[in-house]
Design a protein around this motif. Structure first.
Motif, PDB file in Angstrom:
ATOM      1  N   TRP A 781       5.119  40.377  15.580  1.00 18.40           N
ATOM      2  CA  TRP A 781       5.340  41.721  16.104  1.00 18.40           C
ATOM      3  C   TRP A 781       5.389  41.739  17.625  1.00 18.40           C
ATOM      4  CZ3 TRP A 781       1.131  42.740  19.132  1.00 18.40           C
ATOM      5  CH2 TRP A 781      -0.069  42.072  18.806  1.00 18.40           C
ATOM      6  N   ILE A 782       4.863  40.662  18.278  1.00 13.48           N
ATOM      7  CA  ILE A 782       4.817  40.641  19.738  1.00 13.48           C
ATOM      8  C   ILE A 782       6.235  40.575  20.318  1.00 13.48           C
ATOM      9  CG2 ILE A 782       3.979  39.354  21.734  1.00 13.48           C
ATOM     10  CD1 ILE A 782       1.653  38.437  20.028  1.00 13.48           C
ATOM     11  N   GLN A 783       7.139  39.887  19.648  1.00 13.34           N
ATOM     12  CA  GLN A 783       8.505  39.792  20.155  1.00 13.34           C
ATOM     13  C   GLN A 783       9.139  41.169  20.314  1.00 13.34           C
ATOM     14  OE1 GLN A 783      10.727  37.192  17.579  1.00 13.34           O
ATOM     15  NE2 GLN A 783       9.896  35.322  18.502  1.00 13.34           N
ATOM     16  N   GLY A 784       8.987  42.016  19.299  1.00 12.66           N
ATOM     17  CA  GLY A 784       9.579  43.352  19.365  1.00 12.66           C
ATOM     18  C   GLY A 784       8.936  44.203  20.441  1.00 12.66           C
ATOM     19  N   GLN A 785       7.610  44.120  20.551  1.00 15.40           N
ATOM     20  CA  GLN A 785       6.920  44.936  21.546  1.00 15.40           C
ATOM     21  C   GLN A 785       7.295  44.509  22.962  1.00 15.40           C
ATOM     22  OE1 GLN A 785       2.656  44.648  21.606  1.00 15.40           O
ATOM     23  NE2 GLN A 785       2.420  46.772  22.284  1.00 15.40           N
ATOM     24  N   TRP A 786       7.300  43.200  23.188  1.00 16.27           N
ATOM     25  CA  TRP A 786       7.649  42.719  24.523  1.00 16.27           C
ATOM     26  C   TRP A 786       9.116  43.017  24.832  1.00 16.27           C
ATOM     27  CZ3 TRP A 786       7.012  42.054  29.233  1.00 16.27           C
ATOM     28  CH2 TRP A 786       7.734  41.167  30.017  1.00 16.27           C
ATOM     29  N   GLY A 787       9.960  42.979  23.852  1.00  9.32           N
ATOM     30  CA  GLY A 787      11.368  43.302  24.070  1.00  9.32           C
ATOM     31  C   GLY A 787      11.547  44.717  24.582  1.00  9.32           C
ATOM     32  N   ASN A 788      10.852  45.680  23.966  1.00  4.52           N
ATOM     33  CA  ASN A 788      10.930  47.066  24.435  1.00  4.52           C
ATOM     34  C   ASN A 788      10.392  47.203  25.846  1.00  4.52           C
ATOM     35  OD1 ASN A 788      12.000  47.838  21.993  1.00  4.52           O
ATOM     36  ND2 ASN A 788      10.050  48.598  21.160  1.00  4.52           N
ATOM     37  N   GLU A 789       9.206  46.609  26.078  1.00  4.14           N
ATOM     38  CA  GLU A 789       8.574  46.693  27.397  1.00  4.14           C
ATOM     39  C   GLU A 789       9.472  46.041  28.460  1.00  4.14           C
ATOM     40  OE1 GLU A 789       5.297  47.691  29.957  1.00  4.14           O
ATOM     41  OE2 GLU A 789       5.802  48.260  27.910  1.00  4.14           O
ATOM     42  N   LYS A 790      10.061  44.942  28.111  1.00  3.91           N
ATOM     43  CA  LYS A 790      10.898  44.205  29.052  1.00  3.91           C
ATOM     44  C   LYS A 790      12.120  45.033  29.459  1.00  3.91           C
ATOM     45  CE  LYS A 790      13.246  39.710  29.294  1.00  3.91           C
ATOM     46  NZ  LYS A 790      13.472  38.444  28.545  1.00  3.91           N
ATOM     47  N   ARG A 791      12.770  45.683  28.506  1.00  7.36           N
ATOM     48  CA  ARG A 791      13.938  46.501  28.810  1.00  7.36           C
ATOM     49  C   ARG A 791      13.578  47.654  29.732  1.00  7.36           C
ATOM     50  NH1 ARG A 791      15.130  45.214  23.423  1.00  7.36           N
ATOM     51  NH2 ARG A 791      14.064  47.085  22.673  1.00  7.36           N
ATOM     52  N   GLU A 792      12.429  48.290  29.479  1.00  8.16           N
ATOM     53  CA  GLU A 792      12.005  49.411  30.323  1.00  8.16           C
ATOM     54  C   GLU A 792      11.722  48.948  31.750  1.00  8.16           C
ATOM     55  OE1 GLU A 792       8.704  51.362  28.562  1.00  8.16           O
ATOM     56  OE2 GLU A 792       9.778  51.912  26.723  1.00  8.16           O
ATOM     57  N   LEU A 793      11.061  47.792  31.891  1.00 13.42           N
ATOM     58  CA  LEU A 793      10.750  47.290  33.227  1.00 13.42           C
ATOM     59  C   LEU A 793      12.016  46.888  33.982  1.00 13.42           C
ATOM     60  CD1 LEU A 793       7.579  45.143  32.465  1.00 13.42           C
ATOM     61  CD2 LEU A 793       7.663  47.355  33.628  1.00 13.42           C
ATOM     62  N   LEU A 794      12.963  46.277  33.284  1.00 10.64           N
ATOM     63  CA  LEU A 794      14.209  45.885  33.934  1.00 10.64           C
ATOM     64  C   LEU A 794      15.000  47.098  34.387  1.00 10.64           C
ATOM     65  CD1 LEU A 794      15.411  42.935  31.642  1.00 10.64           C
ATOM     66  CD2 LEU A 794      14.803  42.781  34.068  1.00 10.64           C
TER      67      LEU A 794
END
Length: 920
Positions: A781-794
């Motif tokens: 589940w960490i992949q999906g969570q980090w993916g969302n967070e990463k897009r927002e930060l970028l």
């Protein structure tokens, strides 16, 4: 005096033979002369004897008369003494008439002669004495009758005055009538003016005491104090005029150094009037006494610090410079503004009074003796000579100053006693109500404002009731917050935080807010526990591994074991072992109860205990090795060997003995063998192969498997750690390479993993997949969570300006402590190489990423799917039932706050008085 009749003498003698005096009757010689002489002698004898006889008759008659006359007075059935009061009036004349009749009869019984004449005076004297006694008795009875009638009238008026204790005019009328009667009676009976005045004062004192006693006996002590008490008995007075509005000499001229405003309805002792606004006193000591009693009244209400006293005595809202006032008094007393004062201490009260006098008048002109005298009177240790207080209550005004004070003290004692009793009676209901409201519940019954006033008095009772209303609003918030999430409760808590110390009841509301915060933490814990249970149930249903670092997950697993497994758990039952294996396989969480069993069994050599434990351990390890890595390495090796021997068919006792000896009792020969073997090339090659096999097992089937021997990354450090743990396990298991590999894989996966969160798979220490227990290649589940967070930060910081910009997670020294990761920016530099630097957020601080399973897309999807199934089951049930919905109502009228509306409109009217929109 009766007239004693004196009848004319008549012969009343009768023929009667008398004694013969032979001695004297003798024949004497001498012839006729002798006969004549003899006759003469005989006649003399006869006369003498008659005189004696008459005297006896007279004495007997007088004796009979005296007896009969005394009987007229003292006969217990018919005598004058039986006539009392009005019955005796005129009876002396009747007695005199009866005396005359008795005297006539007695006197007539005396023979005529000199004796009868002689006794006339004695009869008159005896009759006069008896007649005088009769008249004296009548006069006494007349006076007694008059006094009795007067006393009866006075007693009746006294009763009227007593019965008029709550009727001012009735009491006055009874006293005026009594005064008229006392004056009339006194003047008629020759009393002096001083005696008449003394009788009038005595009646007035008695009537006032009787009326006041009746008022208190009837339980009217509250009315009595309200009507007759000094201002200090009614909560005390405030200094409503700011300091400086009156000349300094005004308070001194009025003997009122505290500048207390005049009270006509309830004057102070020694108050002589007012100057139009401020009270005037007989002496400075009376003014100081009033000031002292006012301060003591404050203390009884809990106002016992300099700051509290000044804010009550001279509030800033009325234009007073409270800060200067407080500072001056603190300096004078040598205390802090919020230090509690004991104003019942004469020295403390004297110092406080002196400080107020000085601040009010610009100086303190009174001697220490004057201050102490006034303070002593305020404390009730002494009394001042004072004029009578007049309050308009006729009975109270008629009483002496001493009696006034006595009845006031008696009323206060009765009031305090009754309030204490009533406070005790409602104490339990108040406590129950507060306890219920603390839990967000609405009690069916609560004390009313009148209940509080009866228990604590008007001021304190009203304050207590207002606090109860704040508690009701507080309870409404708690009740509404029960249905909120922790973040919602936190938002409410921040909104309601008291932040203005100058607000009324700030301290009480701050304390209530602290309780709210504590209650919210409890609700958060309960909510988290419930969420943990939901997550755990979903995990078992959907084969969704949970975050092993989340304590609520562990608690949920323990709860599930207690409720669903423990009641029928039997370590020798395959079904029980399967249940435990199912829990650890699907959730990744091992119940604490199983850990405890395994730890305890690892020290035993009893096959009946160890073998079942080993079987349970083996099943858990086979399904989820990471679940048992918290056990002692020796315990892991011991159970692993017993489990292996048992599956190979070795007898139970032999399997336990061999395993115990190899793990816990290795001899020097065994240790030497293991040491030699660890230097063998085949051993080294097998160890390296095991390290790579572990990496391969952690890599997804669709991903490229990284090489453990790749020197360009941290892979060599992974190999070093793996080799260290492998060697220790090899030695611990007595040289069992298979068990060493299995144990090492289970242990190292808590730290090392194959992470794909940064793009391509790479071996990473403290990899999120390893730390959060998802390094088995499934449920990441960490992949999906980090993916969302990463897009927002970028999007937020870079806006897509450079295509080569990437964000990666890097474990650092903080990661082992809180399982968070440093977010780094990776871009190509001018030379074409990767340049990695920290990502700085809006606050200028480096940003960190902390995985949170509960907010991950996979978790939400899983829980959403579970909720869909719940809703579907609910809809199916509703289709088969007829449900009538009437809305929520209750008998108490309680409605929880509406948090869907704007904060001020939806909840402010149900919150404590200091809690409004904006947090005030």
């Amino acid at each position: 005096m009766p007239t004693v009749p004196v009848p004319q003498y008549e012969r009343q003698s009768v023929d009667r033979q008398g004694p013969v005096n032979v001695a004297n009757i003798q024949q004497r010689p001498g012839g006729l002369d002798a006969i004549a002489e003899f006759g003469s002698n005989l006649s003399g004898v006869i006369q003498e004897q008659k005189h004696k006889t008459d005297l006896a008759f007279a004495q007997n008659a007088l004796l009979d008369f005296n007896k009969q006359a005394d009987d007229l007075i003292n006969n217990p059935q018919t005598g004058l003494v039986t006539k009392q009061g009005a019955q005796a009036l005129g009876q002396s004349e009747q007695v005199s008439g009866q005396l005359s009749q008795l005297a006539d009869k007695a006197y007539s019984a005396i023979p005529d002669g000199p004796v009868k004449d002689q006794f006339r005076g004695q009869f008159e004297q005896a009759g006069q004495q008896v007649s005088s006694r009769a008249k004296t008795y009548e006069i006494g009875q007349r006076q007694q009758f008059e006094a009795g009638q007067f006393q009866g009238l006075i007693s009746n008026l006294q009763q009227q005055a007593e019965n008029s204790f709550d009727d001012n005019q009735g009491f006055i009328d009874a006293n005026l009538m009594a005064r008229d009667q006392i004056m009339a009676y006194g003047q008629t009976h020759g009393q002096s003016p001083e005696e008449i005045e003394a009788n009038w004062v005595n009646f007035r004192d008695k009537s006032s005491k009787a009326a006041l006693t009746a008022q208190l006996t009837a339980g009217r002590y509250d009315q009595f104090i309200q009507k007759n008490g000094e201002p200090s008995d009614l909560g005390g007075a405030s200094r409503f005029t700011s300091h400086g509005n009156s000349s300094p000499a005004r308070g001194l001229r009025n003997n009122n150094p505290g500048n207390i405003e005049a009270s006509d309805a309830n004057p102070w002792e020694g108050q002589t009037g007012s100057d139009g606004r401020f009270a005037k006193f007989e002496t400075p000591e009376h003014g100081i006494r009033a000031l002292g009693k006012n301060l003591l009244s404050y203390q009884r209400q809990g106002i016992n610090t300099v700051a509290d006293v000044v804010n009550r005595w001279a509030p800033a809202a009325d234009g007073n410079d409270t800060n200067s006032y407080i500072s001056a008094l603190c300096k004078n007393l040598g205390v802090g503004a919020n230090d509690q004062l004991d104003m019942t201490n004469p020295s403390t009260l004297a110092a406080l009074c002196a400080g107020i006098v000085n601040h009010e008048n610009g100086n303190q002109p009174y001697s220490e003796e004057q201050i102490n005298t006034g303070v002593s009177a305020a404390l009730g240790l002494s009394a001042l000579n004072s004029s009578k207080r007049r309050t308009g209550n006729a009975a109270f005004d008629a009483a002496s100053p001493t009696a006034q004070g006595q009845y006031l003290r008696q009323a206060q004692a009765m009031q305090n006693e009754q309030r204490a009793l009533y406070a005790q009676q409602i104490g339990s209901s108040v406590k129950d109500a507060y306890s219920a409201l603390d839990e967000g519940l609405r009690p069916s019954q609560m004390p009313t404002q009148n209940d509080f006033i009866q228990a604590y008095g008007p001021l304190k009772g009203t304050k207590q009731w207002q606090d109860m209303q704040d508690q009701v609003r507080y309870g409404a918030v708690i009740g509404a917050a029960k249905d909120m999430s922790p973040s919602g409760r936190q938002d409410v808590l921040e909104r309601l935080r008291p932040n203005d110390p100058n607000e009324p009841n700030f301290a009480a509301n701050q304390q209530r807010w602290d309780k709210m915060q504590s209650k919210f933490k409890q609700l958060d814990a309960e909510w988290e526990k419930g969420q943990g249970v939901n997550r755990f149930n979903s995990s078992l249903q959907n084969n969704f591994p949970l975050d092993p670092n989340d304590k609520s997950n562990q608690a949920a697993a323990d709860h599930y074991f207690d409720q669903s497994v423990a009641p029928d758990f039997n370590i020798k039952s395959d079904e029980s072992l399967s249940q435990v294996a199912n829990i650890t396989t699907k959730s990744g969480i091992l119940p604490t109860q199983i850990k405890t069993m395994l730890t305890a069994g690892a020290t035993s050599k009893d096959p009946a205990v160890v073998v079942p434990m080993a079987r349970m351990y083996g099943q858990i390890f086979d399904n989820n090795p990471a679940a048992v890595t918290n056990l002692d390495k020796g315990a892991m090796a011991f159970y692993a060997k017993v489990y292996a021997y048992d599956r190979a068919g070795v007898p139970a006792d032999k399997a336990v003995d061999m395993s115990y000896s190899q793990v816990y009792e290795q001899d020097d020969r065994t240790k030497q063998m293991i040491s030699t073997k660890q230097r063998d090339k085949d051993y080294l090659k097998g160890r390296e192969s095991a390290a790579q096999s572990n990496i391969s097992a952690l890599t997804s089937a669709t991903s490229f498997t990284p090489s453990a021997s790749d020197p360009s990354r941290s892979n060599l450090q992974y190999q070093r750690d793996y080799q260290t743990i492998y060697d220790a396990n090899f030695a611990q298991t007595g040289g069992d390479a298979g068990q060493a590999e299995a144990m090492t894989n289970a242990m190292i996966r808590n730290t090392w993993g194959v992470s794909s969160v940064n793009g391509s798979p790479e071996i990473m220490k403290y990899a999120p997949e390893a730390v959060y227990g998802v390094n088995n290649g499934s449920g990441n589940w960490i992949q999906g969570q980090w993916g969302n967070e990463k897009r927002e930060l970028l999007d937020k910081s870079f806006g897509g300006e450079r295509d080569d910009t990437d964000l990666v997670l890097v474990p650092d020294a903080v990661t082992p402590r809180d399982q968070s990761y440093s977010v780094m920016v990776r871009q190509k530099n001018a030379e074409g190489y990767d340049d990695v630097r920290p990502y700085y957020g809006e606050t200028g601080m480096p940003v960190r990423f902390k995985p949170d399973q509960k907010t991950s897309p996979m978790y939400k999807a899983t829980m959403g799917f579970q909720q869909q199934r719940v809703e579907a089951a609910k809809e199916q049930r509703q289709q088969s039932e007829t449900v009538t919905s009437s809305g929520f109502t209750n008998d108490t009228g309680y409605q929880p706050p509406d948090f869907t509306k704007p904060f001020g409109a939806g909840i402010a009217n149900q919150l404590p008085s200091n809690i409004t929109a904006g947090g005030k």
